[in-house]
Design an enzyme around this catalytic site. Sequence first.
Site, PDB file in Angstrom:
ATOM      1  N   TYR A 139       7.702   0.709   9.146  1.00 22.00           N
ATOM      2  CA  TYR A 139       8.252   2.008   8.773  1.00 22.00           C
ATOM      3  C   TYR A 139       9.751   1.860   8.497  1.00 22.00           C
ATOM      4  O   TYR A 139      10.276   2.409   7.531  1.00 22.00           O
ATOM      5  CB  TYR A 139       8.013   3.036   9.886  1.00 22.00           C
ATOM      6  CG  TYR A 139       6.543   3.281  10.150  1.00 22.00           C
ATOM      7  CD1 TYR A 139       5.788   4.089   9.300  1.00 22.00           C
ATOM      8  CD2 TYR A 139       5.906   2.711  11.249  1.00 22.00           C
ATOM      9  CE1 TYR A 139       4.440   4.317   9.529  1.00 22.00           C
ATOM     10  CE2 TYR A 139       4.558   2.932  11.491  1.00 22.00           C
ATOM     11  CZ  TYR A 139       3.831   3.729  10.629  1.00 22.00           C
ATOM     12  OH  TYR A 139       2.498   3.951  10.856  1.00 22.00           O
ATOM     13  N   ASN A 163      -0.618  10.685   3.513  1.00 20.53           N
ATOM     14  CA  ASN A 163      -1.063   9.966   2.319  1.00 20.53           C
ATOM     15  C   ASN A 163      -2.421  10.476   1.849  1.00 20.53           C
ATOM     16  O   ASN A 163      -3.417  10.323   2.556  1.00 20.53           O
ATOM     17  CB  ASN A 163      -1.135   8.466   2.643  1.00 20.53           C
ATOM     18  CG  ASN A 163      -1.572   7.605   1.486  1.00 20.53           C
ATOM     19  OD1 ASN A 163      -1.821   8.083   0.391  1.00 20.53           O
ATOM     20  ND2 ASN A 163      -1.672   6.319   1.749  1.00 20.53           N
ATOM     21  N   CYS A 187      -1.245   2.522   3.199  1.00 19.35           N
ATOM     22  CA  CYS A 187      -0.515   2.902   4.415  1.00 19.35           C
ATOM     23  C   CYS A 187      -1.012   2.135   5.641  1.00 19.35           C
ATOM     24  O   CYS A 187      -0.294   2.037   6.635  1.00 19.35           O
ATOM     25  CB  CYS A 187      -0.594   4.410   4.635  1.00 19.35           C
ATOM     26  SG  CYS A 187      -2.261   5.070   4.716  1.00 19.35           S
ATOM     27  N   HIS A 188      -2.209   1.547   5.554  1.00 18.92           N
ATOM     28  CA  HIS A 188      -2.704   0.742   6.669  1.00 18.92           C
ATOM     29  C   HIS A 188      -1.879  -0.534   6.855  1.00 18.92           C
ATOM     30  O   HIS A 188      -1.940  -1.157   7.904  1.00 18.92           O
ATOM     31  CB  HIS A 188      -4.190   0.394   6.473  1.00 18.92           C
ATOM     32  CG  HIS A 188      -4.463  -0.467   5.287  1.00 18.92           C
ATOM     33  ND1 HIS A 188      -4.447   0.025   3.987  1.00 18.92           N
ATOM     34  CD2 HIS A 188      -4.759  -1.777   5.186  1.00 18.92           C
ATOM     35  CE1 HIS A 188      -4.729  -0.958   3.147  1.00 18.92           C
ATOM     36  NE2 HIS A 188      -4.923  -2.064   3.855  1.00 18.92           N
ATOM     37  N   GLU A 196      -8.293  -8.032   5.524  1.00 21.39           N
ATOM     38  CA  GLU A 196      -7.312  -8.698   4.676  1.00 21.39           C
ATOM     39  C   GLU A 196      -6.761  -9.964   5.317  1.00 21.39           C
ATOM     40  O   GLU A 196      -5.832 -10.578   4.793  1.00 21.39           O
ATOM     41  CB  GLU A 196      -6.170  -7.729   4.346  1.00 21.39           C
ATOM     42  CG  GLU A 196      -6.637  -6.521   3.569  1.00 21.39           C
ATOM     43  CD  GLU A 196      -5.512  -5.572   3.196  1.00 21.39           C
ATOM     44  OE1 GLU A 196      -4.343  -6.018   3.119  1.00 21.39           O
ATOM     45  OE2 GLU A 196      -5.800  -4.386   2.955  1.00 21.39           O
TER      46      GLU A 196
END
Length: 178
Positions: free
Chosen positions: A103, A126, A134-135, A163
Amino acid sequence: METTIFQTALGAFGIGWTDTGLARLQLPGLEPDELATRINRDGGVPGVPSRAVEVLINQIEDYADGAAVSFEQTRLDLTAVPSFHRAAYQALLACGWGQTTTYGALAKTLGDAALSRAVGQAMGANPIPLVIPCHRVLASNGKAGGFSAPGGALSKLRMLALEGVSVGAPVGQMGFGF
């Protein structure tokens, strides 16, 4: 806005689009009736996906199967989104598959580290999670931080794991140094 619901290996997603582009995405984790209500809120109506929306649905299905996917070619409709949020989302789009940011780092990109909470609020609002990733935004201590999607921070961790990103050390192992 037109909408549809589709199944993936992660569960049912909801998607909403306009002539301008993707306007809404609902992550899995809701009961079918709640998913339909949420994706169709504010005048959304079930529709037939265009070719471009079908391509996006296929990409999301691939993502759910663990494939590395880039959504950078996806047209977005953020006309109903406040300008600061749009700026935060634009900055976040540079964070690709398997990468994370914080952030605070996003706040610095926007010109002031003191904007970290505002960035957090933007991420929580979002309308297009996953596509606007945003994850991938973590707290300054490297932990998951919040996540307003169904399942909360656990969903965020699962998406990051898809990911190849491991957040923090497994419980009980930090004290032993391995």
